[in-house]
Design an enzyme around this catalytic site. Structure first.
Site, PDB file in Angstrom:
ATOM      1  N   CYS A  70      42.128  30.885  49.339  1.00 39.67           N
ATOM      2  CA  CYS A  70      41.344  31.738  50.234  1.00 39.67           C
ATOM      3  C   CYS A  70      40.484  30.852  51.129  1.00 39.67           C
ATOM      4  O   CYS A  70      39.796  29.942  50.658  1.00 39.67           O
ATOM      5  CB  CYS A  70      40.458  32.685  49.424  1.00 39.67           C
ATOM      6  SG  CYS A  70      39.219  33.537  50.408  1.00 39.67           S
TER       7      CYS A  70
ATOM      8  N   CYS B 171      35.908  37.897  46.291  1.00 38.28           N
ATOM      9  CA  CYS B 171      35.613  36.825  47.247  1.00 38.28           C
ATOM     10  C   CYS B 171      34.103  36.623  47.367  1.00 38.28           C
ATOM     11  O   CYS B 171      33.602  35.491  47.303  1.00 38.28           O
ATOM     12  CB  CYS B 171      36.219  37.201  48.605  1.00 38.28           C
ATOM     13  SG  CYS B 171      36.356  35.818  49.751  1.00 38.28           S
TER      14      CYS B 171
ATOM     15  N   CYS C  61      36.602  31.555  50.022  1.00 37.44           N
ATOM     16  CA  CYS C  61      36.037  31.241  48.703  1.00 37.44           C
ATOM     17  C   CYS C  61      36.890  30.244  47.934  1.00 37.44           C
ATOM     18  O   CYS C  61      36.576  29.926  46.788  1.00 37.44           O
ATOM     19  CB  CYS C  61      35.827  32.512  47.889  1.00 37.44           C
ATOM     20  SG  CYS C  61      37.356  33.149  47.166  1.00 37.44           S
TER      21      CYS C  61
ATOM     22  N   CYS D  70      40.852  36.400  50.742  1.00 34.58           N
ATOM     23  CA  CYS D  70      41.014  37.312  49.605  1.00 34.58           C
ATOM     24  C   CYS D  70      41.136  38.761  50.093  1.00 34.58           C
ATOM     25  O   CYS D  70      40.342  39.214  50.912  1.00 34.58           O
ATOM     26  CB  CYS D  70      39.789  37.262  48.690  1.00 34.58           C
ATOM     27  SG  CYS D  70      39.734  35.842  47.600  1.00 34.58           S
TER      28      CYS D  70
ATOM     29  N   GLY E  29      53.489  57.094  31.488  1.00 38.04           N
ATOM     30  CA  GLY E  29      54.508  56.870  32.511  1.00 38.04           C
ATOM     31  C   GLY E  29      55.227  58.133  32.951  1.00 38.04           C
ATOM     32  O   GLY E  29      55.914  58.132  33.966  1.00 38.04           O
TER      33      GLY E  29
END
Lengths: 363, 210, 297
Positions: free
Chosen positions: C240, C271, C243, C265, C31
């Site tokens: 979606c 997808c 899909c 998606c 980080g």
């Protein structure tokens, strides 16, 4: 049936093909040669070398041609090539006192040893578009000075220095910093600042320098001297025990004599602002020297209030390759993040509508 | 590409100072780097760094591969026993261009001896609160990376916990590493090496006697 | 005059070493933003020069590279970066998340969980999570040093006071191993939870800002929040359209100028994989009237 957009590869290839076509333009017109660009658009080539921080007129000319005359694009091309080059040593500091001078003016003295020399300047041209530029009329050969006139021309700041009226130049054998090899940390030393300014965008520095003249970090500048010409670049070869010349480069140097300081033990002295750029670029060298001086505010106990005095602001934003990249990247797809914002706005507005409804019902 | 250190050519270096570097510097250093990266990203796993280089004794293959991959002009390397490492230092300088430093506080990498006294490690740079990355990486040889008393590791890079069993750690190593951990985010990162293998122990790793 | 020649993966070896050292420090200090001497790359700043440098420094001949932008493998910039590495490093490329060893991304984390041994490289424009609160590097560096993160909480809380919600929807700050507050790059906050405890190594490259940072596998990554306003991710009302996937991030596609929208998606590989497996969605755009109705509901 909806089909997601495909064919990025073909689109890119076609775009590049069209770009190449537009770059070349009308095929009945002869293509530009590098000699034409280095010879006739020399100041464009100079700017690309200066801000690209690579002295190579042919490569710079190729970049100008490849970028269709887009200077920042050309600078970018040169930078991206420069970054891949191996370093094999540091040159000795170039000695501008030994410059083969093409132009030299001082605003502080009427006459100086070595004389004032106007050289190839636009300064006193009347800005009338010359009909001759539409054709190819013969051009007179320039006048040349006799060899014996190439007298030694001491720098004006050296003259002031001899009298003890200007702060001393610091002589140092320390290897200077290199912001292309080390990440910049703040506060930065003057060597790194000068490097950043020398690579910095001419327009940005020009405006910052201008701002100091209008009171945003005033420095009371006088042009001690501007000189343009060729200087030798030498490198020490330890095996040989002496320095070898690698050739010469054209540079523009501006020494600004600025706001005096002190009055203590040392006595009052003028201070310096320094500008040095590859090629012939007075505007850039002058702007650089104004900004250099402004950035030295803390050395002279001046308050840092103006943008030009703010080191982090100036250094973080003077690089046009960085600036153009980040500004222009906004045209890349951001629809994922935009979708997130759309969703939030709709949620907020739905909540507000509900609140309004409830309030109305209560009333 | 390695940088020849011309000033050293006149001294009594034998030719093995020049031989035994990476056969393919670009691909070999990439391969070694990925293994070292994984070793530090997944503390406790053993990285195989053998077969890339043949350094002069007493430099271990692992140490040598790490130095050739990561050290250069910008990273002073400190040797705990430079008097025993003439050839090693010459070899490293020739292949990396990295300066050998006698000043422990400037060390980017430290090539330690087995059973290096941990009290002396306090002198290595551990970074500053503004720049904790300005710290040394210690390369510590051990008799073996396996077969010893188990140590439990926890921290980033480790899903729950993992065990290592090195043999021949310096006296007081676990306590020294606990102290190192306590200074986080400042601290030293350690690579245990043996022959051609290495274990990464970044400053985030908690080490306990199991 | 010599014409230009370039090294494997474009960068010279000295540059790779410098970047590699920065990556190792980043891994050791999760980080924390390690400064590095970012190079000018042959693509503009803002196009992913940081990510490209990180990828170039780690990539080897055995790697399989996937590049996505906005979750999609076929956006022009993803195509361009993939082609760059295919050309300069002769590396195998894929669009399949599961087949990739290195994934370079801009603005998304793939929907399919990443696995051990994979490396995901994020392109980062502004790595400093405090930058929009304090523009000065000299100040923010001290704040990180002192773990002084009050300002960012104040900002998030001001949002709540003003809007009743935390108004940060992407580049949502996280705290790493309870020490450094980190910018996760402009991924939607939807993706934040995927960073926590991921078995993959996560590397972040910010070229213009000259910073590299990292999350080793299984690192503790917590999105900042408040007890009374816990962190929440975006939820989509519909699956979606192609899909039928739910619980994924969707792109809103404008299908006509009468308010017609459809949602598909953002992760094109996810997808496609689902459609190959036999899933299929409603497929047709939701009409304007329906959208309006849904929004009002």
């Amino acid at each position: 049936m909806y089909v997601a957009v495909k064919g990025g590869e073909a689109a890119i290839a076609n775009a590049h093909r069209l770009l190449a076509d537009r770059r070349r333009g009308d095929r009945d017109v002869p293509a530009l040669t590098l000699a034409q660009i280095t010879g006739q658009l020399a100041l464009a080539v100079d700017r690309v070398m200066a801000e690209g921080s690579l002295y190579d007129p042919d490569l710079a000319a190729m970049a100008v041609r490849q970028s269709r005359g887009d200077m920042i694009e050309a600078i970018f091309l040169l930078r991206a090539y420069r970054t891949t080059l191996a370093r094999f040593g540091n040159s000795r500091p170039i000695d501008t006192a030994k410059m083969r001078i093409e132009r030299r003016v001082s605003a502080t003295y009427k006459d100086i040893p070595g004389g004032q020399l106007l050289g190839p300047t636009f300064d006193y041209t009347h800005r009338l578009i010359d009909p001759a530029m539409a054709g190819d009329e013969p051009v007179d050969e320039p006048l040349r000075r006799a060899r014996e006139d190439e007298r030694r021309a001491p720098r004006v700041t050296d003259i002031l220095n001899d009298e003890g009226l200007i702060e001393r130049d610091v002589l140092s054998d320390e290897e200077p910093g290199d912001l292309t090899r080390d990440p910049t940390a703040f506060p930065a030393d003057r060597d790194v600042r000068l490097q950043a300014l020398a690579r910095g965008d001419e327009g940005f520095l020009l405006s910052l320098g201008y701002s100091t003249q209008r009171g945003y970090g005033r420095t009371h500048p006088f042009v001690g001297e501007i000189r343009i010409g060729l200087v030798d670049v030498e490198i020490d070869v330890p095996e040989l025990g002496f320095a070898v010349s690698l050739g010469s480069v054209r540079v523009t140097e501006c020494q600004m004599v600025s706001q005096f300081t002190g009055g203590g033990e040392e006595g009052a002295k003028f201070t310096r602002g320094y500008g040095l750029v590859f090629g012939q670029s007075e505007r850039k060298a002058m702007a650089m020297s104004l900004v250099d001086r402004a950035l030295r505010a803390h050395e002279f106990d001046e308050q840092r209030l103006a943008p030009a005095q703010d080191e982090e602001f100036v250094l973080a934003h003077c690089d046009n390759v960085q600036a153009t990249g980040f500004v222009e990247h906004l045209k890349l797809p951001h629809y994922v993040d935009f979708q997130a914002e759309l969703d939030l706005l709709r949620t907020l507005n739905t909540a507000k509508a509900k609140n309004d409804e409830m309030r109305e019902a209560a009333e | 590409m390695s940088t020849p250190n011309e000033t050293r050519l006149d001294s009594a270096f034998t030719r093995h100072v020049f031989e035994g570097g990476f056969a393919d510097p670009v691909m070999d250093s990439q391969a070694v780097f990925r293994r070292v990266m994984n070793a530090l990203a997944e503390p406790g796993t053993i990285a195989d760094l053998a077969g890339f280089v043949s350094p002069p004794a007493p430099l271990l293959q692992a140490t040598a591969a790490i130095l050739l991959t990561l050290a250069d002009y910008d990273t002073p390397v400190w040797f705990e026993k430079p008097e025993n490492n003439d050839d090693a230092i010459g070899w490293m300088s020739f292949h990396t261009g990295a300066p050998r430093t006698a000043d422990v506080s400037r060390a980017s990498f430290a090539v330690l001896e087995k059973a290096s006294p941990v009290e002396a490690w306090a002198k290595f740079p551990i970074g500053t609160s503004d720049y904790p990355d300005r710290s040394a990486t210690l390369i510590l040889p051990v008799a073996s990376l396996v077969g010893g008393e188990p140590l439990k590791l926890t921290g980033p890079g480790i899903e729950t916990q993992t065990m290592i069993t090195p043999v021949g750690l310096p006296e007081g190593f676990v306590a020294a590493m606990a102290e190192n951990r306590a200074a986080y985010p400042l601290g030293l990162d350690v690579l245990l090496v043996c022959g051609g293998e290495a274990i990464g122990l970044p400053r985030t790793t908690r080490i306990e006697e199991a | 005059m010599t014409l230009p020649e370039y090294n494997f993966a474009y960068l010279d070896e000295q540059t790779k070493r410098m970047i590699r050292r920065a990556i190792l420090k980043g891994i050791a200090i999760p980080g924390y933003q390690v400064p590095f001497a970012s190079r000018e790359m042959p693509m503009p700043y803002g196009w992913g020069t940081g990510g490209v440098q990180v990828t170039a420094a780690i990539l080897g001949p055995d790697d399989v590279l996937k590049v996505i932008d906005q979750g999609a493998d076929d956006t022009t910039n993803a195509v361009s970066i993939r082609a760059f590495f295919a050309k300069t490093a002769n590396v195998a490329t894929t669009t399949k998340t599961a087949d990739a060893t290195v994934i370079q991304t801009r603005h998304r984390i793939p929907e399919a969980p990443l696995s051990a041994g994979q490396v995901i490289v994020y392109q980062v424009p502004i790595p400093e999570p405090l930058r929009f609160l304090e523009p000065r590097e000299t100040e923010t560096r001290v704040m990180h040093g002192l773990e002084e993160y009050g300002l960012i909480h104040v900002k998030l809380y001001e949002d709540i006071a003003q809007h009743g919600h935390i108004a940060t929807t992407y580049a949502y700050p996280v705290k790493v191993e309870d020490r450094y507050v980190m910018d996760p790059s402009p991924i939607p906050k939807f993706d934040n939870p995927k960073m926590n405890g991921s078995p993959a190594l996560q590397l972040f490259g910010a070229g213009r800002e000259k910073r590299i940072y990292a999350l080793p596998p299984f690192t503790n990554v917590v999105s900042l929040d408040f007890e009374d306003h816990p962190f929440e991710v975006q939820k989509f009302k519909q699956p979606c359209a192609l899909c039928n996937a739910t619980g994924v991030y969707l792109d809103e596609v404008v299908t006509d100028d009468r308010g017609g929208r459809m949602y598909v998606c953002s992760d094109t590989d996810h997808c496609e994989t689902r459609r190959e497996e036999g899933h299929h969605g409603a497929g047709l755009p939701i009409s304007g009237a329906q959208t309006a109705k849904e929004d009002a509901a």
